[in-house]
Scaffold this motif. Structure first.
Motif, mmCIF file in Angstrom:
data_model
loop_
_atom_site.group_PDB
_atom_site.id
_atom_site.type_symbol
_atom_site.label_atom_id
_atom_site.label_comp_id
_atom_site.label_asym_id
_atom_site.label_seq_id
_atom_site.Cartn_x
_atom_site.Cartn_y
_atom_site.Cartn_z
ATOM 1 N N GLY A 1 0.836 -1.195 0.000
ATOM 2 C CA GLY A 1 0.000 0.000 0.000
ATOM 3 C C GLY A 1 0.871 1.244 0.000
ATOM 4 N N PHE A 2 0.573 2.208 -0.887
ATOM 5 C CA PHE A 2 1.364 3.428 -0.933
ATOM 6 C C PHE A 2 0.478 4.608 -1.328
ATOM 7 C CE2 PHE A 2 1.569 1.487 -5.104
ATOM 8 C CZ PHE A 2 1.341 2.533 -5.977
ATOM 9 N N GLY A 3 0.821 5.768 -0.797
ATOM 10 C CA GLY A 3 0.150 7.009 -1.151
ATOM 11 C C GLY A 3 1.181 8.079 -1.416
ATOM 12 N N VAL A 4 1.076 8.761 -2.577
ATOM 13 C CA VAL A 4 2.024 9.807 -2.967
ATOM 14 C C VAL A 4 1.237 11.092 -3.213
ATOM 15 C CG1 VAL A 4 3.778 10.536 -4.610
ATOM 16 C CG2 VAL A 4 3.571 8.112 -4.010
ATOM 17 N N ALA A 5 1.606 12.167 -2.533
ATOM 18 C CA ALA A 5 0.924 13.446 -2.692
ATOM 19 C C ALA A 5 1.958 14.555 -2.814
ATOM 20 C CB ALA A 5 -0.002 13.717 -1.503
ATOM 21 N N ALA A 6 1.696 15.512 -3.733
ATOM 22 C CA ALA A 6 2.611 16.630 -3.933
ATOM 23 C C ALA A 6 1.796 17.905 -4.119
ATOM 24 C CB ALA A 6 3.502 16.373 -5.143
ATOM 25 N N GLY A 7 2.306 19.031 -3.604
ATOM 26 C CA GLY A 7 1.641 20.313 -3.751
ATOM 27 C C GLY A 7 2.138 21.267 -2.682
ATOM 28 N N LEU A 8 1.537 22.453 -2.627
ATOM 29 C CA LEU A 8 1.903 23.359 -1.557
ATOM 30 C C LEU A 8 1.688 22.676 -0.210
ATOM 31 C CD1 LEU A 8 2.785 26.216 -0.756
ATOM 32 C CD2 LEU A 8 0.351 26.859 -0.698
ATOM 33 N N VAL A 9 0.581 21.925 -0.132
ATOM 34 C CA VAL A 9 0.336 21.052 1.015
ATOM 35 C C VAL A 9 0.157 19.643 0.476
ATOM 36 C CG1 VAL A 9 -1.179 20.496 2.938
ATOM 37 C CG2 VAL A 9 -0.767 22.893 2.347
ATOM 38 N N GLY A 10 0.983 18.726 0.895
ATOM 39 C CA GLY A 10 0.894 17.341 0.429
ATOM 40 C C GLY A 10 0.676 16.388 1.586
ATOM 41 N N ILE A 11 -0.346 15.556 1.468
ATOM 42 C CA ILE A 11 -0.654 14.572 2.507
ATOM 43 C C ILE A 11 -0.785 13.207 1.844
ATOM 44 C CG2 ILE A 11 -2.273 13.845 4.305
ATOM 45 C CD1 ILE A 11 -3.178 16.769 4.511
ATOM 46 N N GLY A 12 0.087 12.301 2.211
ATOM 47 C CA GLY A 12 0.049 10.946 1.659
ATOM 48 C C GLY A 12 -0.023 9.926 2.769
ATOM 49 N N GLY A 13 -0.862 8.909 2.584
ATOM 50 C CA GLY A 13 -1.010 7.898 3.628
ATOM 51 C C GLY A 13 -1.354 6.538 3.055
ATOM 52 N N ALA A 14 -0.969 5.496 3.763
ATOM 53 C CA ALA A 14 -1.272 4.125 3.335
ATOM 54 C C ALA A 14 -1.571 3.284 4.561
ATOM 55 C CB ALA A 14 -0.107 3.526 2.555
ATOM 56 N N VAL A 15 -2.603 2.454 4.451
ATOM 57 C CA VAL A 15 -2.985 1.550 5.535
ATOM 58 C C VAL A 15 -3.194 0.160 4.943
ATOM 59 C CG1 VAL A 15 -4.681 1.003 7.314
ATOM 60 C CG2 VAL A 15 -4.103 3.391 6.845
ATOM 61 N N ASP A 16 -2.500 -0.830 5.478
ATOM 62 C CA ASP A 16 -2.675 -2.238 5.113
ATOM 63 C C ASP A 16 -3.195 -2.992 6.322
ATOM 64 O OD1 ASP A 16 -1.926 -2.481 2.412
ATOM 65 O OD2 ASP A 16 0.201 -2.350 2.954
ATOM 66 N N VAL A 17 -4.274 -3.736 6.143
ATOM 67 C CA VAL A 17 -4.842 -4.531 7.230
ATOM 68 C C VAL A 17 -5.013 -5.966 6.747
ATOM 69 C CG1 VAL A 17 -6.778 -4.845 8.804
ATOM 70 C CG2 VAL A 17 -6.060 -2.532 8.177
ATOM 71 N N LEU A 18 -4.463 -6.910 7.482
ATOM 72 C CA LEU A 18 -4.573 -8.337 7.157
ATOM 73 C C LEU A 18 -5.112 -9.082 8.368
ATOM 74 C CD1 LEU A 18 -4.010 -10.915 5.461
ATOM 75 C CD2 LEU A 18 -1.686 -10.880 6.410
ATOM 76 N N THR A 19 -6.167 -9.862 8.161
ATOM 77 C CA THR A 19 -6.723 -10.719 9.211
ATOM 78 C C THR A 19 -6.793 -12.146 8.692
ATOM 79 O OG1 THR A 19 -8.061 -8.928 10.131
ATOM 80 C CG2 THR A 19 -8.704 -11.159 10.708
ATOM 81 N N ILE A 20 -6.188 -13.073 9.424
ATOM 82 C CA ILE A 20 -6.218 -14.495 9.073
ATOM 83 C C ILE A 20 -6.835 -15.259 10.230
ATOM 84 C CG2 ILE A 20 -4.850 -16.551 8.540
ATOM 85 C CD1 ILE A 20 -2.769 -14.761 7.266
#
Length: 208
Positions: free
Chosen positions: A109-128
């Motif tokens: 999981g990846f998030g890429v953000a660019a700008g005067l204000v950049g917010i990038g986030g990634a969340v991976d959830v695995l349940t077995i």
């Protein structure tokens, strides 16, 4: 892209499987082995081999860029091998009851953000949540060689979470969560009658 750029990526995978191999209740298997070949064996085997690749990614650009990515994988595998109660099973050589499960999982999981204000986030959830049972119920089992009751569950997980944010104000965060619960059993019921006379060729590589 634009003055405000927002990109959202979300993947949800729910997998529920059941794999069974069994000799049913009150079944009669090889009741007369007097004329059987010396290599005669009975093998009750159930196998579940699961591979999963999940990728969740986003890219956002603008004066304000926001790029969250979320991937959720929920896996429930049930694998059963059994000789049921009341069955009679005989073999000149070996009798084996085996349940094997394996999971090979890659999460990215990846998030890429660019700008005067950049917010990038990634969340991976695995349940077995797995159940793997090999069992002999209240049955009559007789082998001229060996009797094997064997259960395994092997899990290989690669989890990659990343975030990149660029700008006058840049915020990047990533979270990876794994919850793994397994019930792996190999057992013979208390009322079973099991004989193994050890006269066969033997079983090799069981715990290697």
């Amino acid at each position: 892209g634009g003055t405000v750029g927002v990109a959202i990526s979300a993947g949800v995978n729910v997998v529920d499987t059941t794999t069974q191999a069994y000799i049913g209740a009150n079944a009669q298997v090889n009741t007369d082995i007097s004329a059987a070949n010396a290599a005669q064996s009975v093998n009750v085997a159930a196998g579940n081999d699961f591979y999963h690749l999940a990728v969740a990614g986003t890219l956002a650009a603008g004066v304000v860029g926001v790029a969250p990515a979320v991937d959720v994988t929920v896996l429930s595998n049930e694998t059963y091998a059994t000789i049921a109660s009341g069955a009679t099973v005989k073999a000149k050589n070996d009798i084996a009851v085996e349940a094997h499960a394996r999971e090979d999982i890659t999460l990215m999981g990846f998030g890429v953000a660019a700008g005067l204000v950049g917010i990038g986030g990634a969340v991976d959830v695995l349940t077995i949540d797995n159940t793997t049972w090999a069992s002999i119920g209240n049955a009559n089992v007789s082998a001229g060689g060996d009797v094997l009751v064997f259960a395994t569950d092997d899990t290989d997980v690669t989890q990659i979470s990343g975030a990149l944010a660029g700008g006058f104000v840049g915020v990047g965060a990533s979270v990876g969560v794994m919850v793994i619960n397994k019930d792996t059993q190999a057992f013979v019921a208390g009322g079973a009658h099991v004989d193994a006379f050890g006269a066969g060729t033997g079983l090799a590589g069981i715990l290697s």
